[in-house]
Write a protein that holds these residues in place. Structure first.
Motif, short mmCIF file in Angstrom:
data_model
loop_
_atom_site.label_atom_id
_atom_site.label_comp_id
_atom_site.label_asym_id
_atom_site.label_seq_id
_atom_site.Cartn_x
_atom_site.Cartn_y
_atom_site.Cartn_z
N ALA A 1 37.67 35.44 31.15
CA ALA A 1 36.44 34.85 30.92
C ALA A 1 35.48 35.93 30.15
O ALA A 1 34.85 35.47 29.12
CB ALA A 1 35.59 34.71 32.12
N ALA A 2 35.51 37.13 30.17
CA ALA A 2 34.90 38.12 29.58
C ALA A 2 35.48 38.16 28.39
O ALA A 2 34.54 38.58 27.24
CB ALA A 2 34.82 39.62 30.16
N ARG A 3 36.92 38.15 28.08
CA ARG A 3 37.20 38.32 26.70
C ARG A 3 36.79 37.16 25.93
O ARG A 3 36.34 37.28 24.68
CB ARG A 3 39.00 38.24 26.82
N GLY A 4 36.71 35.73 26.45
CA GLY A 4 36.33 34.61 25.93
C GLY A 4 34.80 34.96 25.39
O GLY A 4 34.36 34.01 24.33
N MET A 5 34.03 35.81 25.96
CA MET A 5 32.71 35.99 25.38
C MET A 5 32.56 36.84 24.68
O MET A 5 31.44 37.08 24.05
CB MET A 5 31.76 36.02 26.92
N GLY A 6 33.61 37.31 24.10
CA GLY A 6 33.72 38.37 23.28
C GLY A 6 33.39 39.99 23.62
O GLY A 6 33.17 40.76 22.83
#
Length: 248
Positions: free
Chosen positions: A148-153
């Motif tokens: 999820a953190a990766r998806g938020m950039g």
């Protein structure tokens, strides 16, 4: 004057119980003992943050995908946690300190005091224990949160800083508090290199007064009190940082 009266009253009351605290009425021995208490408190106050900060850095290195970061730290952690603290202190003071003295032109120019070596050795020893506890916490963070953190950039560093370490620190707090309690007890190794902490000061007194029992009672009470405070503060921090529904 009032302090002297209280001291005399304490000595008299303890004498009725068969305990000899007469040294408290002598300026020199009493001052050595008081300085020992203060030195131990200084050691604890300095070494705790050193162990926590270095432990976090070590944990970040251990979970890094960069071998040049993780491999040296892993080697240090294995060496540190598998050898006695006293042996590490004696090696550091008798070998490393001698090397430093030779490099700066003699012991008189060496800026590293015995107090420094106790802080460094005990702090790094407990930091290695903290690192393993935090590493386990980092690896236990659900992969869904990381994704999820990766998806938020978030960058890998930001994921470590804002997601993994905060969650890992919370889950590893019980082990960290146990490490801090061990740290407080480990400060007593300083007497091996003549750091005037409380056990060294007590030895200086009881060799003259033959009142080992009396001083050991105080030592047990003193360290029990410090570690009681550390444990209670740790429990309070654990409750404050608890995330409802996470880690239950």
């Amino acid at each position: 004057m009032q302090d002297m009266n209280l001291t005399s009253l304490f000595i008299e009351l303890m004498a009725r119980l068969g305990l000899n605290y007469e040294f408290l009425a002598t300026g020199y021995e009493a001052q050595i003992w008081r300085d020992g208490f203060l030195t131990t408190l200084y050691l604890v106050a300095v070494t705790i943050p050193v162990s926590l900060i270095v432990g976090l850095i070590f944990a970040a290195c251990l979970t890094s995908n960069r071998p040049w970061l993780s491999a040296p730290v892993r080697g240090f952690v294995e060496l540190t946690r598998n050898t006695p603290t006293l042996v590490q202190l004696m090696f550091s003071f008798l070998v490393l300190n001698t090397v430093v003295s030779n490099m700066v032109g003699g012991a008189q120019n060496n800026p590293l005091s015995p107090f420094f070596w106790v802080v460094a050795v005990v702090g790094l020893h407990v930091a290695a224990l903290h690192a393993e506890a935090i590493r386990g916490g980092i690896e236990a963070v659900p992969s869904s949160m990381i994704e999820a953190a990766r998806g938020m950039g978030f960058s890998p560093f930001e994921i470590m800083r804002y997601v993994q370490i905060p969650l890992a620190f919370r889950s590893s707090l019980p082990a960290i508090v146990n490490g801090l309690i061990s740290l407080v007890k480990s400060t007593t190794v300083g007497n091996a290199i003549a750091v005037s902490e409380i056990t060294y000061a007590s030895i200086m007194v009881w060799t003259q007064r033959d009142n080992v029992v009396e001083l050991m009672i105080v030592l047990l009470a003193f360290f029990s009190l410090i570690n009681f405070v550390v444990a209670r503060v740790g429990s309070w921090v654990e409750r404050r940082l608890a995330i409802p529904g996470y880690g239950l």
